[in-house]
Design a protein around this motif. Sequence first.
Motif, PDB file in Angstrom:
ATOM      1  N   ALA A 282      49.330  45.959  42.417  1.00 52.99           N
ATOM      2  CA  ALA A 282      49.266  44.902  41.407  1.00 52.99           C
ATOM      3  C   ALA A 282      48.732  45.477  40.104  1.00 52.99           C
ATOM      4  CB  ALA A 282      48.373  43.762  41.891  1.00 52.99           C
ATOM      5  N   ILE A 283      47.735  46.350  40.215  1.00 48.66           N
ATOM      6  CA  ILE A 283      47.161  46.987  39.018  1.00 48.66           C
ATOM      7  C   ILE A 283      48.086  48.078  38.500  1.00 48.66           C
ATOM      8  CG2 ILE A 283      45.166  48.206  38.084  1.00 48.66           C
ATOM      9  CD1 ILE A 283      43.468  46.881  40.249  1.00 48.66           C
ATOM     10  N   ASN A 284      48.676  48.870  39.414  1.00 47.55           N
ATOM     11  CA  ASN A 284      49.570  49.943  38.977  1.00 47.55           C
ATOM     12  C   ASN A 284      50.726  49.402  38.140  1.00 47.55           C
ATOM     13  OD1 ASN A 284      48.038  51.807  40.322  1.00 47.55           O
ATOM     14  ND2 ASN A 284      49.396  51.974  42.081  1.00 47.55           N
ATOM     15  N   ILE A 290      46.855  42.870  33.181  1.00 52.45           N
ATOM     16  CA  ILE A 290      45.556  42.584  33.800  1.00 52.45           C
ATOM     17  C   ILE A 290      44.428  42.864  32.822  1.00 52.45           C
ATOM     18  CG2 ILE A 290      43.956  43.378  35.589  1.00 52.45           C
ATOM     19  CD1 ILE A 290      46.401  43.637  37.444  1.00 52.45           C
ATOM     20  N   PHE A 291      44.508  43.977  32.106  1.00 48.50           N
ATOM     21  CA  PHE A 291      43.476  44.255  31.093  1.00 48.50           C
ATOM     22  C   PHE A 291      43.472  43.177  30.020  1.00 48.50           C
ATOM     23  CE2 PHE A 291      43.672  48.747  32.645  1.00 48.50           C
ATOM     24  CZ  PHE A 291      42.331  48.852  32.983  1.00 48.50           C
ATOM     25  N   GLN A 292      44.646  42.682  29.679  1.00 54.68           N
ATOM     26  CA  GLN A 292      44.714  41.596  28.700  1.00 54.68           C
ATOM     27  C   GLN A 292      44.043  40.339  29.249  1.00 54.68           C
ATOM     28  OE1 GLN A 292      48.690  40.698  27.462  1.00 54.68           O
ATOM     29  NE2 GLN A 292      48.070  39.257  25.880  1.00 54.68           N
ATOM     30  N   ASN A 293      44.238  40.048  30.545  1.00 57.29           N
ATOM     31  CA  ASN A 293      43.582  38.900  31.170  1.00 57.29           C
ATOM     32  C   ASN A 293      42.065  39.019  31.152  1.00 57.29           C
ATOM     33  OD1 ASN A 293      45.911  37.595  31.728  1.00 57.29           O
ATOM     34  ND2 ASN A 293      45.848  37.842  33.944  1.00 57.29           N
ATOM     35  N   LEU A 294      41.565  40.268  31.130  1.00 54.07           N
ATOM     36  CA  LEU A 294      40.120  40.485  31.113  1.00 54.07           C
ATOM     37  C   LEU A 294      39.562  40.533  29.707  1.00 54.07           C
ATOM     38  CD1 LEU A 294      39.723  43.147  33.967  1.00 54.07           C
ATOM     39  CD2 LEU A 294      39.378  40.685  34.078  1.00 54.07           C
ATOM     40  N   LEU A 343      34.349  44.000  47.186  1.00 53.16           N
ATOM     41  CA  LEU A 343      33.313  43.590  46.240  1.00 53.16           C
ATOM     42  C   LEU A 343      33.796  43.714  44.794  1.00 53.16           C
ATOM     43  CD1 LEU A 343      30.171  45.213  47.927  1.00 53.16           C
ATOM     44  CD2 LEU A 343      30.735  42.770  47.803  1.00 53.16           C
ATOM     45  N   ALA A 344      34.524  44.800  44.496  1.00 55.61           N
ATOM     46  CA  ALA A 344      35.025  44.990  43.134  1.00 55.61           C
ATOM     47  C   ALA A 344      36.003  43.881  42.753  1.00 55.61           C
ATOM     48  CB  ALA A 344      35.698  46.363  43.011  1.00 55.61           C
ATOM     49  N   MET A 345      36.934  43.576  43.639  1.00 52.37           N
ATOM     50  CA  MET A 345      37.899  42.516  43.359  1.00 52.37           C
ATOM     51  C   MET A 345      37.219  41.153  43.269  1.00 52.37           C
ATOM     52  SD  MET A 345      41.166  43.062  42.853  1.00 52.37           S
ATOM     53  CE  MET A 345      42.507  44.220  43.066  1.00 52.37           C
ATOM     54  N   MET A 346      36.226  40.921  44.117  1.00 50.69           N
ATOM     55  CA  MET A 346      35.528  39.638  44.099  1.00 50.69           C
ATOM     56  C   MET A 346      34.826  39.428  42.760  1.00 50.69           C
ATOM     57  SD  MET A 346      32.524  38.169  46.593  1.00 50.69           S
ATOM     58  CE  MET A 346      33.646  37.870  47.950  1.00 50.69           C
ATOM     59  N   TYR A 347      34.172  40.475  42.242  1.00 49.67           N
ATOM     60  CA  TYR A 347      33.486  40.323  40.958  1.00 49.67           C
ATOM     61  C   TYR A 347      34.476  39.991  39.845  1.00 49.67           C
ATOM     62  CZ  TYR A 347      30.738  41.092  36.809  1.00 49.67           C
ATOM     63  OH  TYR A 347      30.110  40.908  35.592  1.00 49.67           O
ATOM     64  N   ILE A 348      35.613  40.681  39.834  1.00 44.17           N
ATOM     65  CA  ILE A 348      36.607  40.414  38.788  1.00 44.17           C
ATOM     66  C   ILE A 348      37.073  38.964  38.853  1.00 44.17           C
ATOM     67  CG2 ILE A 348      38.904  41.026  37.934  1.00 44.17           C
ATOM     68  CD1 ILE A 348      38.412  43.845  39.149  1.00 44.17           C
ATOM     69  N   GLY A 349      37.384  38.494  40.074  1.00 39.67           N
ATOM     70  CA  GLY A 349      37.844  37.122  40.230  1.00 39.67           C
ATOM     71  C   GLY A 349      36.803  36.108  39.796  1.00 39.67           C
ATOM     72  N   LEU A 350      35.537  36.330  40.167  1.00 41.49           N
ATOM     73  CA  LEU A 350      34.471  35.396  39.789  1.00 41.49           C
ATOM     74  C   LEU A 350      34.230  35.413  38.282  1.00 41.49           C
ATOM     75  CD1 LEU A 350      31.929  35.992  42.708  1.00 41.49           C
ATOM     76  CD2 LEU A 350      33.478  34.047  42.378  1.00 41.49           C
ATOM     77  N   LEU A 428      49.394  35.675  38.659  1.00 39.46           N
ATOM     78  CA  LEU A 428      48.559  35.746  37.462  1.00 39.46           C
ATOM     79  C   LEU A 428      48.828  34.575  36.525  1.00 39.46           C
ATOM     80  CD1 LEU A 428      48.790  39.582  36.682  1.00 39.46           C
ATOM     81  CD2 LEU A 428      46.794  38.355  37.547  1.00 39.46           C
ATOM     82  N   ALA A 429      50.065  34.054  36.581  1.00 37.56           N
ATOM     83  CA  ALA A 429      50.431  32.957  35.684  1.00 37.56           C
ATOM     84  C   ALA A 429      50.082  31.583  36.246  1.00 37.56           C
ATOM     85  CB  ALA A 429      51.927  33.014  35.382  1.00 37.56           C
ATOM     86  N   THR A 430      49.914  31.495  37.584  1.00 31.90           N
ATOM     87  CA  THR A 430      49.795  30.161  38.183  1.00 31.90           C
ATOM     88  C   THR A 430      48.583  29.944  39.072  1.00 31.90           C
ATOM     89  OG1 THR A 430      51.196  30.832  40.063  1.00 31.90           O
ATOM     90  CG2 THR A 430      52.306  29.867  38.155  1.00 31.90           C
ATOM     91  N   VAL A 431      47.992  30.996  39.670  1.00 27.66           N
ATOM     92  CA  VAL A 431      46.906  30.825  40.638  1.00 27.66           C
ATOM     93  C   VAL A 431      45.568  30.771  39.906  1.00 27.66           C
ATOM     94  CG1 VAL A 431      45.806  31.703  42.737  1.00 27.66           C
ATOM     95  CG2 VAL A 431      48.247  32.061  42.365  1.00 27.66           C
ATOM     96  N   GLY A 432      45.214  29.593  39.408  1.00 24.15           N
ATOM     97  CA  GLY A 432      43.964  29.421  38.681  1.00 24.15           C
ATOM     98  C   GLY A 432      44.064  29.890  37.248  1.00 24.15           C
ATOM     99  N   ALA A 433      43.090  29.473  36.440  1.00 27.29           N
ATOM    100  CA  ALA A 433      43.056  29.887  35.040  1.00 27.29           C
ATOM    101  C   ALA A 433      42.964  31.403  34.943  1.00 27.29           C
ATOM    102  CB  ALA A 433      41.851  29.239  34.344  1.00 27.29           C
ATOM    103  N   ASN A 434      43.865  31.986  34.150  1.00 31.31           N
ATOM    104  CA  ASN A 434      43.938  33.444  33.985  1.00 31.31           C
ATOM    105  C   ASN A 434      44.154  34.174  35.301  1.00 31.31           C
ATOM    106  OD1 ASN A 434      43.653  33.462  31.185  1.00 31.31           O
ATOM    107  ND2 ASN A 434      41.421  33.472  31.303  1.00 31.31           N
ATOM    108  N   GLY A 435      44.633  33.454  36.310  1.00 30.91           N
ATOM    109  CA  GLY A 435      44.971  34.094  37.578  1.00 30.91           C
ATOM    110  C   GLY A 435      43.786  34.583  38.374  1.00 30.91           C
ATOM    111  N   TYR A 436      42.614  33.936  38.229  1.00 30.19           N
ATOM    112  CA  TYR A 436      41.425  34.427  38.931  1.00 30.19           C
ATOM    113  C   TYR A 436      41.614  34.431  40.446  1.00 30.19           C
ATOM    114  CZ  TYR A 436      40.011  29.703  40.365  1.00 30.19           C
ATOM    115  OH  TYR A 436      39.953  28.468  40.938  1.00 30.19           O
ATOM    116  N   GLY A 437      42.408  33.481  40.970  1.00 27.21           N
ATOM    117  CA  GLY A 437      42.639  33.427  42.413  1.00 27.21           C
ATOM    118  C   GLY A 437      43.323  34.667  42.953  1.00 27.21           C
ATOM    119  N   THR A 438      44.101  35.340  42.108  1.00 25.34           N
ATOM    120  CA  THR A 438      44.777  36.569  42.538  1.00 25.34           C
ATOM    121  C   THR A 438      43.775  37.600  43.020  1.00 25.34           C
ATOM    122  OG1 THR A 438      46.479  36.145  40.872  1.00 25.34           O
ATOM    123  CG2 THR A 438      46.393  38.367  41.812  1.00 25.34           C
ATOM    124  N   TYR A 439      42.712  37.797  42.252  1.00 24.20           N
ATOM    125  CA  TYR A 439      41.702  38.797  42.595  1.00 24.20           C
ATOM    126  C   TYR A 439      40.928  38.395  43.853  1.00 24.20           C
ATOM    127  CZ  TYR A 439      42.802  39.785  37.728  1.00 24.20           C
ATOM    128  OH  TYR A 439      43.458  40.027  36.549  1.00 24.20           O
TER     129      TYR A 439
END
Length: 507
Positions: A282-284, A290-294, A343-350, A428-439
Motif C-alpha cells: 500500500a505504501i510502495n 499517503i504522505f499527502q494524507n499525513l 504499533l507503527a500502523m496503529m499510531y498512524i491511524g490514530l 484511503l478515499a472512503t474508510v474514515g476521514a483521510n482513510g484512517y481506517g486503512t492503517y
Amino acid sequence: MSWLLKKIVHNEAMREDPKEIYGWRVFMLACSACFGGMLFGMDSGIIGGVLTMPGFKKTYGLEDISKVAAANLSANIVSTLQAGCFFGALVASPIAEKWGRRMALIGAAVVAILGIVMQTAASGHIEAMYIGRLICGFGVGAASMINPLYVAENAPRAIRGGLTGLYQLFITMGIMLAFWINYGSLLNIKGPAMYIVPLAMQDRWEEARATLSTVRNLPSDHPYVEEEFAAIATQLEQERALVAGSGFWDLMKEMWLIPGNRKRAIISIVLMICQQMTGTNAINYYAPQIFQNLGVTGNATNLFATGVYGIVKMVSCGVFLIFVADSLGRRRSLLWTSIAQGLAMMYIGLYVRIAPPVEGAPVIPAGYVALVCIFLFAAFFQFGWGPVCWIYVSEIPTARLRSLNVSFGAATQWLFNFVVARAVPNMLATVGANGYGTYLIFSSFCFSMCVFVWFFIPETKGLSLEKMDELFGVTQLLEHKNADAERGSVGDRGDKASQVHVERVNE
C-alpha cells in the motif's frame, strides 16, 4: 570471505562446513539471479509516483474526474501488473522443471521487457497500458517464483537465509531507484542454476555432481560434496518410492494428501497472504498519496519523502541480511516485527483519526511522529516479513515439490498484492476521514500474524534442505535397494508404493 562470514553469522553449520564453499562464486550466482527482484521493485516503486505527475494525469485523463473515479482508474492501472504476476508465477513451475532455472529466468526477462516497451509506447492509450502491464506481470511473476527457488537450492545452509533474502534486497533497491527516478523526472523533465535438483530428477547424476562441485568450489570427491550429493540423491529416491508417478497430478496428490507436505504448502500460502496484509505494498504503490494524507504538501516534497522511504527500505534489508538473517533466525524475526509493524500502523491511524492534517496548515509534532512511523514501518518490514517469507517458502518444501510449492507461494503473494493494490485507493478515499481506517486495518493484521507465527512456524536456521522432511514430520520407513532390484513388474511397484503409504509415519 569465509573468515568474515564466521564473525558475522552465528550458527553451528558455519563452524562445521568447509570454508571453500563460502567464496565469491556463490554470492555472484545469487546476485545475478536476483535482478528479477529489482525489476519487480522498479515497477512497484515507479508507478505510484507516475500516477501523481501532471503530465501523466493529463495524458490519461485523470485531471477532470471525481476523486473516487480517479482512485478506481489508478487502482486498475497498478493492479493489472499483479494480475499478470499471479498467472506468471503459476506457469513458471513447469517451465523451470522442464527447461531449468536459468532458461526460465531468461524467458521471464524477455517477456517483462516486451511489457515495458508496450507501456512506454502507450502514449495515452489506456488499453495498451493495461496490456503492457499485464504482459510485464507475466515476466515479473515468473521471475518472483524462480529467483528464490534458484538461490535457495544453491546456497550453503549456514547462509541460505541471507542469500535467499537477497531477492528482497534487490526488490528494495529497485523500489529505491524508482522513487528517485520519479523525483528527478518531476524536477527535470517537462510534459521510463541451480541445476542440481532438476538434473538429478532427470537421472543426469554425473552432470548434477559436477554442477554441485562447481557451485561449492570443492573437488567432486571432497567429503562435503559427497555427503551433500548423497543426501540429495537419497531424498529424491525416497520421494520417487513414496509416490510412483511424477506428473502434475501425482505431485499435487503428494503435496495435499501427505500431512507433512500439506502443512508446508499451507504455511507457504498463509505466509505470503500475511506478507501482503502488513500493508507494505500500500505504501510502495501509493506513498506520495499517503504522505499527502499525513500533511506533507507539494508533489516534489511528497516524492522526495518517498525517495527517503526507499533508501530506508534498502538499507534496512541489507543490514538484516548481513547481521540477522542467519543469526537471529526466521521465527524470532517474524515475531518481533509483527508487533513493531502493528504499533507503527496503529499510531498512524490514530493520528489521522484524532488530529487529521488540515490543508495549508503546517504539520504538527504528532504528524512528524507519524511520518517517522512510516519510515520505521519500512525498516521493521525488512527485518522480518519482507525477506523471511521468501526465505522460508523456498527452503521448507521437499525437493520434489519445491518448485510447485514456491510457485503456489509466489502466486498467492501476487494475488493478495493485487487485492491490496486494487483496494487501497478506495480505502484511503472512503474508510474514515483521510482513510484512517486503512492503517488500523493493516495494524490489526500485523498483530494477528504474531499469533500465527507463535503457534505454526518452526525455526529452520542452519538446517540443510534435506532435513526439512524430518522437521515437518514426514518420515518414510522404507529400505532402499539398489536401482536394478527396485525395477520389477508394474504390479510390484504399485504394491511397494501402497505399502509405503501404509508404513508412512506422519506428524
